[in-house]
Design a protein around this motif. Structure first.
Motif, PDB file in Angstrom:
ATOM      1  N   ASN A   1      -5.339   9.519   4.377  1.00  0.00           N
ATOM      2  CA  ASN A   1      -4.148   9.900   3.601  1.00  0.00           C
ATOM      3  C   ASN A   1      -4.461   9.399   2.202  1.00  0.00           C
ATOM      4  O   ASN A   1      -4.130  10.197   1.366  1.00  0.00           O
ATOM      5  CB  ASN A   1      -3.054   9.050   4.220  1.00  0.00           C
ATOM      6  CG  ASN A   1      -2.066   9.832   5.212  1.00  0.00           C
ATOM      7  OD1 ASN A   1      -1.987  11.008   5.182  1.00  0.00           O
ATOM      8  ND2 ASN A   1      -2.005   9.370   6.284  1.00  0.00           N
ATOM      9  N   ALA A   2      -5.208   8.130   2.060  1.00  0.00           N
ATOM     10  CA  ALA A   2      -5.115   7.736   0.519  1.00  0.00           C
ATOM     11  C   ALA A   2      -6.403   8.594  -0.324  1.00  0.00           C
ATOM     12  O   ALA A   2      -6.029   8.932  -1.242  1.00  0.00           O
ATOM     13  CB  ALA A   2      -5.729   6.402   0.722  1.00  0.00           C
TER      14      ALA A   2
ATOM     15  N   LEU B   1      -4.970   6.006   7.728  1.00  0.00           N
ATOM     16  CA  LEU B   1      -4.495   5.508   6.579  1.00  0.00           C
ATOM     17  C   LEU B   1      -5.428   5.792   5.431  1.00  0.00           C
ATOM     18  O   LEU B   1      -4.788   6.438   4.523  1.00  0.00           O
ATOM     19  CB  LEU B   1      -4.135   3.970   6.843  1.00  0.00           C
ATOM     20  CG  LEU B   1      -3.273   3.338   5.767  1.00  0.00           C
ATOM     21  CD1 LEU B   1      -1.895   3.936   6.048  1.00  0.00           C
ATOM     22  CD2 LEU B   1      -3.257   1.730   5.984  1.00  0.00           C
TER      23      LEU B   1
ATOM     24  N   ILE C   1       0.760  -1.120   0.103  1.00  0.00           N
ATOM     25  CA  ILE C   1      -0.014   0.027   0.313  1.00  0.00           C
ATOM     26  C   ILE C   1       0.867   1.120   0.009  1.00  0.00           C
ATOM     27  O   ILE C   1       0.544   2.290  -0.612  1.00  0.00           O
ATOM     28  CB  ILE C   1      -0.935  -0.026   1.312  1.00  0.00           C
ATOM     29  CG1 ILE C   1      -1.949  -1.156   0.930  1.00  0.00           C
ATOM     30  CG2 ILE C   1      -1.629   1.377   1.182  1.00  0.00           C
ATOM     31  CD1 ILE C   1      -2.952  -1.373   2.101  1.00  0.00           C
ATOM     32  N   GLY C   2       1.932   1.032   0.828  1.00  0.00           N
ATOM     33  CA  GLY C   2       2.892   2.263   0.798  1.00  0.00           C
ATOM     34  C   GLY C   2       3.265   2.651  -0.667  1.00  0.00           C
ATOM     35  O   GLY C   2       3.537   3.809  -0.980  1.00  0.00           O
ATOM     36  N   SER C   3       3.696   1.629  -1.524  1.00  0.00           N
ATOM     37  CA  SER C   3       4.171   2.038  -2.825  1.00  0.00           C
ATOM     38  C   SER C   3       3.295   2.229  -3.680  1.00  0.00           C
ATOM     39  O   SER C   3       3.460   3.070  -4.658  1.00  0.00           O
ATOM     40  CB  SER C   3       5.154   0.880  -3.209  1.00  0.00           C
ATOM     41  OG  SER C   3       4.444  -0.344  -3.534  1.00  0.00           O
ATOM     42  N   ASN C   4       1.935   1.729  -3.891  1.00  0.00           N
ATOM     43  CA  ASN C   4       1.092   2.176  -4.583  1.00  0.00           C
ATOM     44  C   ASN C   4      -0.256   2.142  -3.743  1.00  0.00           C
ATOM     45  O   ASN C   4      -0.877   0.796  -3.652  1.00  0.00           O
ATOM     46  CB  ASN C   4       1.160   1.395  -5.606  1.00  0.00           C
ATOM     47  CG  ASN C   4      -0.281   1.622  -6.858  1.00  0.00           C
ATOM     48  OD1 ASN C   4      -0.811   2.601  -6.432  1.00  0.00           O
ATOM     49  ND2 ASN C   4      -0.328   0.862  -7.967  1.00  0.00           N
ATOM     50  N   PHE C   5      -0.978   3.032  -3.423  1.00  0.00           N
ATOM     51  CA  PHE C   5      -2.479   2.790  -2.767  1.00  0.00           C
ATOM     52  C   PHE C   5      -3.422   2.754  -3.457  1.00  0.00           C
ATOM     53  O   PHE C   5      -4.640   2.477  -2.858  1.00  0.00           O
ATOM     54  CB  PHE C   5      -2.475   3.840  -1.806  1.00  0.00           C
ATOM     55  CG  PHE C   5      -2.676   5.050  -2.415  1.00  0.00           C
ATOM     56  CD1 PHE C   5      -1.549   6.225  -2.378  1.00  0.00           C
ATOM     57  CD2 PHE C   5      -3.864   5.685  -2.686  1.00  0.00           C
ATOM     58  CE1 PHE C   5      -1.747   7.322  -3.179  1.00  0.00           C
ATOM     59  CE2 PHE C   5      -4.143   7.008  -3.424  1.00  0.00           C
ATOM     60  CZ  PHE C   5      -2.826   7.553  -3.360  1.00  0.00           C
ATOM     61  N   SER C   6      -3.402   2.379  -4.916  1.00  0.00           N
ATOM     62  CA  SER C   6      -4.509   2.284  -5.567  1.00  0.00           C
ATOM     63  C   SER C   6      -4.759   0.708  -5.621  1.00  0.00           C
ATOM     64  O   SER C   6      -5.593   0.378  -6.478  1.00  0.00           O
ATOM     65  CB  SER C   6      -4.236   2.543  -6.954  1.00  0.00           C
ATOM     66  OG  SER C   6      -3.956   3.905  -7.332  1.00  0.00           O
TER      67      SER C   6
END
Lengths: 580, 431
Positions: free
Chosen positions: A232-233, A229, A171-176
């Motif tokens: 943030n997204a 979290l 999720i940190g590298s790509n939250f999509s």
């Protein structure tokens, strides 16, 4: 290098390519034919493995070949020692990996790999997990890999914490990545479960005091971190739906307790109507009716033949059981499958009686997002409103705000909710019907709440752009209903649950179907002016409503039918006041 | 180097890229209030940043999305075309925090830069993101000197000749045409030529119109730790240090880890650059002491605060001439002498490439500049002796490193061996 440089022409290159392709195709076809021949001959040998390897390397989706390979391997297993079998299957794993490079989403490959791990005397789960990591780093949404990962995790006992950290990284590298959020939602309740409401260890598990109970829930401390979290997204990218869906899951969807929500008794007709909290099939639920201490043998029937699973069921008491107005009776319905029951007392001088939990007390209509405390929901509503200020046209934000408002105070936020629905339909016209239906549902819910509050049996929802009807099981005791000036297309079979209905007003809609007006025992007056009733057959079900005397069909296409008046008087002889 | 831009395009187009390997610059940092922080520039950075509030995150993403194709929304900026970029940012309701990030670390412009230039710079940065990694920058393994080396290698493969370990001592100029017709090297050999390409630092003062130049202040350090420790100790970082006063220039710093093949394992190589106001030491030492621990006395007590900073193991300060603004009118040289200026202070190499291309077209106006080299599989060799044209002539592109100006020749009847007697040449020897 002093040579002249000449480059092959495009035509030359293309011809070479074409020749190569032809060669490859020929080799493939002959190998395939050879393999299939061998299989039908039942040969399970090394050659079979070789041929299938050749074919599968370029086309790993050829399922028959994997099946054949399994047959061969199983046979070879019987001929080899244990450590040889280990080697055999390990080399199989290498082969599968090569095939996965060709097509990382091949059903055949992943299935075969799972199978091989069941045959391996000593599976190496660390390596399998590493393979999953690698595949997911190439394609985060490869669902084959995710499923396989779940299998590996389960078999090898990888800790939930470790897997949670894995989702953190992804999720940190790509939250999509919807897949990662989803996986996270399955892990969290295992790692941070919500403590049971009754924490006293000695009491046996008792039913919760709130009518809603919740499993699969996460403890509050962790939840707050997850909210952050999600914020943030969706503040970083409000158009990414993964975070919004996760957020809604976090806010919680409670499971309603299964129970009998209402019992209605009428001396006229000596009928008992029972409403359940969810659709059931009465004959299989172990229902028992006890009248004044005596169990009764009754036949349960649904309100409409098309509803085989229904929330409302009817039965008739033996004639004379409750017809005498001077007698008082006590009725109990037992729902033995769910160990619950409901009582209803019919007093002297009363023609009818009912017993139900109010929707308000049940928090019935909060079950979308109702699990959280109001304070938490309020804080979340504030955050979403903050985002709405920055992104007034974001549909996800609008929809989430609507759901939060309904969870907090459905009646108090009614006006705002309607305004937001209006905006939603403008910014997302492709889904305007969905929003209309959802809005209709919420308006119906609010009207039920208001009706309860006013303690009346009149349900009025006219001129509200209603596109659909729902919660009809909650209207069991309603006597008057006004649905005029809306956009309804039909009165569906569920409408037959309105067992107490006496007067129906549904003018100025687009109704063409009246299936739900079926065996409504108390229905006397129906007004359907300016609708879309076209044929005589559309009105057939009305014949079952034996008390119907007044019918207004002005402004419907059906009046153009030949001989309509005489046809109708034949169909509905008891109707004395007919307007066309 | 930027992952999109003239240099990358050229490397790819000419296939020269196969002679080099590159590493992503892993993160972009800035220094604020004495602390080194990561600049969130990609979506994932913004999401994960702990320095921004959620509202700031939204505002930043919204602004960056607008910048990506700002030309499509003229109504958003038409009132600000003559105003500074900084003012425009303020008007867009970005917080001070965000204004600093965008101005210094993303657009990398000054307080005075006008809006349009600022927007273009931001757009360029964003378009470079994600092409090869999370930041817009690449760094060649073994250092930036690799880039000219690659071009030289390609040139050599197709017939360029390199003479190493000697340089040009004087030019032989034909008095009538005032053109160079030969050079004489330090070993006394005479090589005839029709063009001479040379780097600025070889030109003597007598040939220059003026000797006043802009300067670039530089510092090179070897340190033992990264300025911002993280999970991985093998990251290349680009750091922008905003100026203390608005008129002073920003300092740009590149911190190279050992896997970039520029320094020993366990150390970092750090380059600092800014345009000069004074000597390099005056300009850069304050920044160095803010970010690093420079021990003055061996064995002295260091405070806790100091110890947390990376220690400087070796440092050098020097000033460089910035000759990038010069052109042929700045020199009194024959017309077929082409001077390549040194690097400018900016981050990309667009200026050097433009120059190389223009010099090339002066020499060979009808040829394509750096055409793609053919695929070795498709080459058919004739095998006869030295032929006429090779597929293309390359220039040695002078970027950050200083290279010997190589003399290129149009006709390959290059017989370097003759020792002409000095009497054959017209006696106006100049360096």
């Amino acid at each position: 290098m002093h040579g002249r440089v000449k480059i092959k022409s495009t035509a030359q290159q293309e011809e070479e390519k074409r020749k190569e392709k032809e060669k490859k195709l020929k080799a493939f076809v002959s190998a395939r034919d050879a393999v299939l021949k061998k299989r039908s001959a039942g040969e399970h040998d090394e050659e079979a493995l070789q041929l299938t390897r050749q074919l599968l390397s370029s086309n790993p989706d050829f399922a028959t070949l994997w099946n054949y390979r399994r047959e061969v391997l199983l046979h070879l297993e019987t001929l080899r020692e244990k450590d040889e079998v280990q080697k055999l299957y390990e080399s199989e794993l290498h082969f599968i990996e090569a095939c996965l490079k060709v097509n990382p989403k091949s059903y055949g490959c992943w299935h075969h790999r799972t199978w091989v791990n069941t045959r391996l005397p000593q599976p190496d789960w660390t390596r399998e997990l590493g393979l999953c990591d690698r595949c997911l780093s190439l394609d985060e949404r490869n669902f084959h890999c995710w499923d396989y990962r779940r299998v590996v995790v389960k078999a090898s006992g990888v800790s939930v914490e470790q897997e949670l950290q894995f989702t953190d990284r992804l999720i940190g590298s790509n939250f999509s990545n919807y897949s990662s959020w989803h996986y996270r939602s399955t892990l969290l309740p295992q790692l941070h479960p919500q403590p049971a409401p009754d924490s006293a260890p000695n009491t046996s598990p008792s039913p919760t005091t709130s009518p809603q109970f919740h499993s699969h829930r996460v403890c509050e401390e962790q939840l707050l971190k997850e909210y952050e979290l999600s914020h943030n997204a969706f503040f970083t990218d409000p158009n990414d739906q993964s975070a919004w869906f996760y957020y809604r899951w976090l806010l919680g969807r409670a499971e309603r307790e299964e129970m009998i929500s209402c019992v209605y008794v009428s001396r006229e007709g000596e009928r008992v109507s029972v409403a359940f909290s969810k659709p059931v099939h009465a004959q299989s639920e172990g229902l028992m009716l006890v009248l004044d201490g005596q169990p009764q043998q009754v036949e349960w029937r649904s309100t409409h033949p098309r509803l085989r699973h229904s929330p409302v069921w009817l039965c008739d008491l033996p004639p004379g059981s409750i017809s005498d107005m001077s007698n008082e009776h006590n009725l109990t319905i037992h729902w033995t499958e769910k160990h619950t029951h409901r009582d209803c007392a019919l007093y002297t001088g009363c023609a009818e009686s009912w017993c139900r939990d109010s929707a308000t007390n049940l928090e019935l209509f909060r079950s979308e997002l109702s699990v959280e405390k109001s304070s938490v929901l309020q804080a979340e509503l504030q955050s979403c409103n903050q985002l709405l200020e920055l992104e007034p046209q974001n549909k996800w934000c609008l929809l989430t705000i609507i759901l939060l408002m309904r969870a907090l105070d459905p009646l108090g936020h009614e006006k705002e909710t309607l305004a937001h629905f209006q905006t939603l339909k403008e910014v997302d016209p492709m889904r305007s019907t969905y929003y209309s239906d959802l809005c209709s549902k919420f308006l119906i819910e609010n009207t039920i709440l208001k009706m309860e509050y006013a303690e009346v049996r009149v349900f009025s929802l006219s001129n509200k752009n209603l596109t659909t009807l729902c919660h009809l099981d909650q209207l069991l005791f309603v006597t008057h209903i006004n649905l005029s000036s809306n956009q309804l297309l039909r009165l569906p079979p569920h409408f037959a649950m309105l067992q107490c209905l006496e007067v129906l007003e549904a003018d100025d809609n687009a109704i063409e179907n009246l299936e739900g007006l079926y065996h409504l025992p108390k229905l006397e007056e129906v007004s359907l002016r300016n609708n879309q009733i076209c044929k005589l057959s559309d009105l057939e079900s009305l014949a079952s409503c034996t008390k119907l005397t007044r019918l207004d069909l002005r402004g419907n296409p059906v009046h153009r039918t030949a001989h309509i008046e005489s046809e109708l008087s034949q169909l509905l002889p008891r109707v004395t006041a007919l307007s066309l | 180097m930027y992952s999109r831009g003239a240099l990358v395009d050229l490397l790819i187009k000419s296939n020269v890229s196969r002679y080099a390997e590159f590493k992503n610059i892993g993160r972009i940092l800035t220094c604020r209030n004495g602390k080194v922080e990561q600049v969130p520039c990609s979506r994932a950075d913004v999401f994960a940043s702990k320095q921004l509030t959620v509202v700031e995150k939204r505002m930043l993403m919204k602004f960056l999305t607008f910048c990506l194709d700002f030309e499509q929304h003229p109504e958003e900026y038409q009132d600000y075309t003559e105003k500074p970029f900084r003012e425009f940012l303020k008007n867009k309701k970005l917080t001070e925090n965000l204004q600093d990030f965008i101005l210094h670390s993303i657009a990398m412009v000054t307080q005075q830069t006008l809006m349009e230039e600022g927007l273009k710079a931001t757009q360029h940065f964003l378009r470079c993101l994600g092409r090869y990694g999370n930041t817009p920058f690449l760094f060649p393994l073994y250092g930036l000197g690799e880039i000219p080396q690659c071009f030289c290698r390609m040139c050599a493969v197709f017939g360029g000749i390199y003479c190493l370990r000697h340089s040009v001592q004087c030019l032989v100029v034909d008095k009538a045409s005032n053109k160079v017709k030969a050079v004489i090297d330090t070993r006394g050999q005479k090589i005839s030529c029709s063009h001479f390409v040379v780097e600025d630092s070889y030109i003597r003062d007598e040939q220059r119109q003026s000797t006043a130049y802009r300067q670039i202040s530089r510092a090179v350090l070897i340190t033992d730790r990264s300025v911002l420790p993280s999970d991985s100790d093998q990251q290349i970082s680009l750091v922008t240090i905003p100026p203390l006063e608005s008129s002073a220039p920003a300092v740009r710093m590149v911190e190279l880890c050992s896997s970039s093949m520029t320094c020993m394992p366990g150390t970092y190589l750090v380059h600092l650059t800014c345009s000069s106001s004074g000597t390099a030491q005056e300009d850069l030492a304050p920044v160095v002491s803010e970010l690093f621990h420079v021990s003055t006395i061996p064995g002295e007590e260091t405070s806790v605060e100091e110890r947390s900073k990376p220690a400087v193991l070796w440092v050098m300060y020097f000033n460089m001439r910035d000759t990038s603004a010069l052109d042929s009118s700045s020199y009194s040289l024959p017309s077929n002498v082409h001077v390549c200026t040194g690097p400018d202070g900016s981050l990309g190499s667009d200026c050097s490439i433009k120059l190389a291309e223009s010099v090339f077209h002066h020499i060979l106006p009808d040829e394509e500049f750096c055409p793609p080299a053919p695929n070795p599989e498709d080459i058919i060799y004739d095998g006869d002796g030295p032929q006429a044209e090779g597929p293309g002539f390359d220039e040695s592109v002078n970027t950050e490193a200083e290279e010997e100006g190589a003399a290129h020749e149009k006709s390959p009847s290059t017989e370097p061996a003759e020792m002409d007697s000095v009497a054959d040449t017209t006696p106006s020897s100049e360096e």
